[in-house]
Design a protein around this motif. Structure first.
Motif, PDB file in Angstrom:
ATOM      1  N   THR A   8       0.842  -1.199   0.000  1.00  0.00           N
ATOM      2  CA  THR A   8       0.000   0.000   0.000  1.00  0.00           C
ATOM      3  C   THR A   8       0.873   1.244   0.000  1.00  0.00           C
ATOM      4  O   THR A   8       2.048   1.179   0.368  1.00  0.00           O
ATOM      5  CB  THR A   8      -0.920   0.033   1.248  1.00  0.00           C
ATOM      6  N   ASN A   9       0.270   2.363  -0.421  1.00  0.00           N
ATOM      7  CA  ASN A   9       0.922   3.654  -0.217  1.00  0.00           C
ATOM      8  C   ASN A   9       0.045   4.537   0.651  1.00  0.00           C
ATOM      9  O   ASN A   9       0.270   5.732   0.767  1.00  0.00           O
ATOM     10  CB  ASN A   9       1.201   4.346  -1.558  1.00  0.00           C
ATOM     11  N   ASN A  10      -0.958   3.923   1.246  1.00  0.00           N
ATOM     12  CA  ASN A  10      -1.856   4.649   2.124  1.00  0.00           C
ATOM     13  C   ASN A  10      -1.226   4.714   3.529  1.00  0.00           C
ATOM     14  O   ASN A  10      -1.243   3.751   4.278  1.00  0.00           O
ATOM     15  CB  ASN A  10      -3.195   3.898   2.134  1.00  0.00           C
ATOM     16  N   LEU A  11      -0.649   5.875   3.840  1.00  0.00           N
ATOM     17  CA  LEU A  11       0.113   6.007   5.087  1.00  0.00           C
ATOM     18  C   LEU A  11      -0.780   5.867   6.315  1.00  0.00           C
ATOM     19  O   LEU A  11      -0.352   5.402   7.364  1.00  0.00           O
ATOM     20  CB  LEU A  11       0.841   7.353   5.128  1.00  0.00           C
ATOM     21  N   SER A  29       6.352   0.812   3.072  1.00  0.00           N
ATOM     22  CA  SER A  29       5.322   0.967   2.036  1.00  0.00           C
ATOM     23  C   SER A  29       5.908   0.640   0.660  1.00  0.00           C
ATOM     24  O   SER A  29       7.116   0.437   0.518  1.00  0.00           O
ATOM     25  CB  SER A  29       4.806   2.399   2.035  1.00  0.00           C
ATOM     26  N   LEU A  30       5.072   0.659  -0.351  1.00  0.00           N
ATOM     27  CA  LEU A  30       5.543   0.442  -1.729  1.00  0.00           C
ATOM     28  C   LEU A  30       6.505   1.553  -2.144  1.00  0.00           C
ATOM     29  O   LEU A  30       7.500   1.307  -2.816  1.00  0.00           O
ATOM     30  CB  LEU A  30       4.346   0.391  -2.687  1.00  0.00           C
ATOM     31  N   CYS A  35       8.457   1.017  -5.562  1.00  0.00           N
ATOM     32  CA  CYS A  35       7.512   0.304  -6.428  1.00  0.00           C
ATOM     33  C   CYS A  35       6.372   1.263  -6.746  1.00  0.00           C
ATOM     34  O   CYS A  35       5.592   1.608  -5.864  1.00  0.00           O
ATOM     35  CB  CYS A  35       6.995  -0.953  -5.715  1.00  0.00           C
ATOM     36  N   HIS A  36       6.313   1.711  -7.982  1.00  0.00           N
ATOM     37  CA  HIS A  36       5.283   2.692  -8.346  1.00  0.00           C
ATOM     38  C   HIS A  36       4.311   2.136  -9.381  1.00  0.00           C
ATOM     39  O   HIS A  36       3.606   2.881 -10.046  1.00  0.00           O
ATOM     40  CB  HIS A  36       5.942   3.971  -8.865  1.00  0.00           C
ATOM     41  N   ASN A  37       4.326   0.816  -9.521  1.00  0.00           N
ATOM     42  CA  ASN A  37       3.441   0.202 -10.520  1.00  0.00           C
ATOM     43  C   ASN A  37       2.049  -0.020  -9.943  1.00  0.00           C
ATOM     44  O   ASN A  37       1.885  -0.106  -8.735  1.00  0.00           O
ATOM     45  CB  ASN A  37       3.996  -1.161 -10.949  1.00  0.00           C
ATOM     46  N   LYS A  53      -1.554  -9.536  -4.883  1.00  0.00           N
ATOM     47  CA  LYS A  53      -0.650  -8.428  -4.550  1.00  0.00           C
ATOM     48  C   LYS A  53       0.650  -8.947  -3.930  1.00  0.00           C
ATOM     49  O   LYS A  53       1.737  -8.490  -4.289  1.00  0.00           O
ATOM     50  CB  LYS A  53      -1.353  -7.434  -3.612  1.00  0.00           C
ATOM     51  N   THR A  54       0.556  -9.896  -3.002  1.00  0.00           N
ATOM     52  CA  THR A  54       1.809 -10.398  -2.401  1.00  0.00           C
ATOM     53  C   THR A  54       2.605 -11.218  -3.427  1.00  0.00           C
ATOM     54  O   THR A  54       3.822 -11.125  -3.468  1.00  0.00           O
ATOM     55  CB  THR A  54       1.567 -11.205  -1.110  1.00  0.00           C
TER      56      THR A  54
END
Ligand code: IMP
Length: 191
Positions: A8-11, A29-30, A35-37, A53-54
């Motif tokens: 996730t990128n949800n902090l 986080s990603l 990882c920005h894909n 996702k994993t």
């Protein structure tokens, strides 16, 4: 110390999970691993999506990681919106998504529903799943302004207020996400 990548990128989510698992586990986080894909989420169940996702992170980076997938299942709508919760109306606009649920539930007497989270944890080549469920009912008008997603139309069993009428602390004590994360934390404590 265990280091885990959270898909996730949800902090906000990351901090919530970090608080539950404690200091022994370092969660990244990603963004932290560059990882920005857009990780594909094309499964038919929360479990498939979480594992997708994993698997993606394991194949690409070979790191210990976990991912969650959540949504709302309404019995009278055959489990919808389910894995389509974020885009039920075809858009990410939650006002439209809630309106669609209210419309489809209009003349339904069966109001039972649940929020569900499945976490996929991949650690040292082992795969685990942890599930959290909170049962409740769907109301036909919005109540409250806190929270996010379908919170204004969901009343958890045993309460007379919607998720959106609860403080974050109150919701986090009983939410599907915190139940699943607590199960993962319990497992991590013992390794
Ligand atoms: P995610 O898998 O956690 O990103 O959740 C997918 C979608 O399910 C969100 O965009 C929301 O619409 C819905 N959802 C998940 N958890 C909650 C919650 O705690 N309250 C309200 N809606 C939720």
């Amino acid at each position: 110390m265990i280091e885990l990548i959270f898909a996730t990128n949800n902090l906000h989510k990351l901090e919530e999970v970090q608080a539950i698992v404690g200091d022994r586990v370092i969660i990244k986080s990603l963004n932290d691993i560059d990882c920005h894909n857009d990780i594909p989420e094309t499964g038919k169940t929360f479990r498939e999506n979480a594992q997708q996702k994993t698997d993606y992170l394991v194949n690409k980076y070979n790191l210990n990681c976990f991912a969650d997938d959540s949504g709302l299942e309404i019995d009278a709508l055959n489990g919808e919106p389910g894995v389509y919760s974020a885009r039920y109306s075809g858009s990410r606009d939650m006002e439209r998504n809630i309106d669609l649920v209210i419309e489809r539930m209009m003349n339904n007497e069966n109001r039972t529903a649940r929020f569900k989270t499945v976490i996929s944890l991949h650690i040292d080549d082992n795969q685990f799943f942890f599930e959290g469920i909170i049962e409740g009912t769907i109301i036909n008008h919005r109540r409250g302004s806190k929270g996010f997603g379908y919170d204004p139309i969901f009343i958890p069993d045993g309460y007379d207020k919607s998720f959106a009428e609860m403080s974050a602390e109150e919701k986090n004590l009983i939410s599907h996400r915190s139940i699943a994360v607590s199960k993962m934390a319990e497992y991590l404590k013992n390794i």
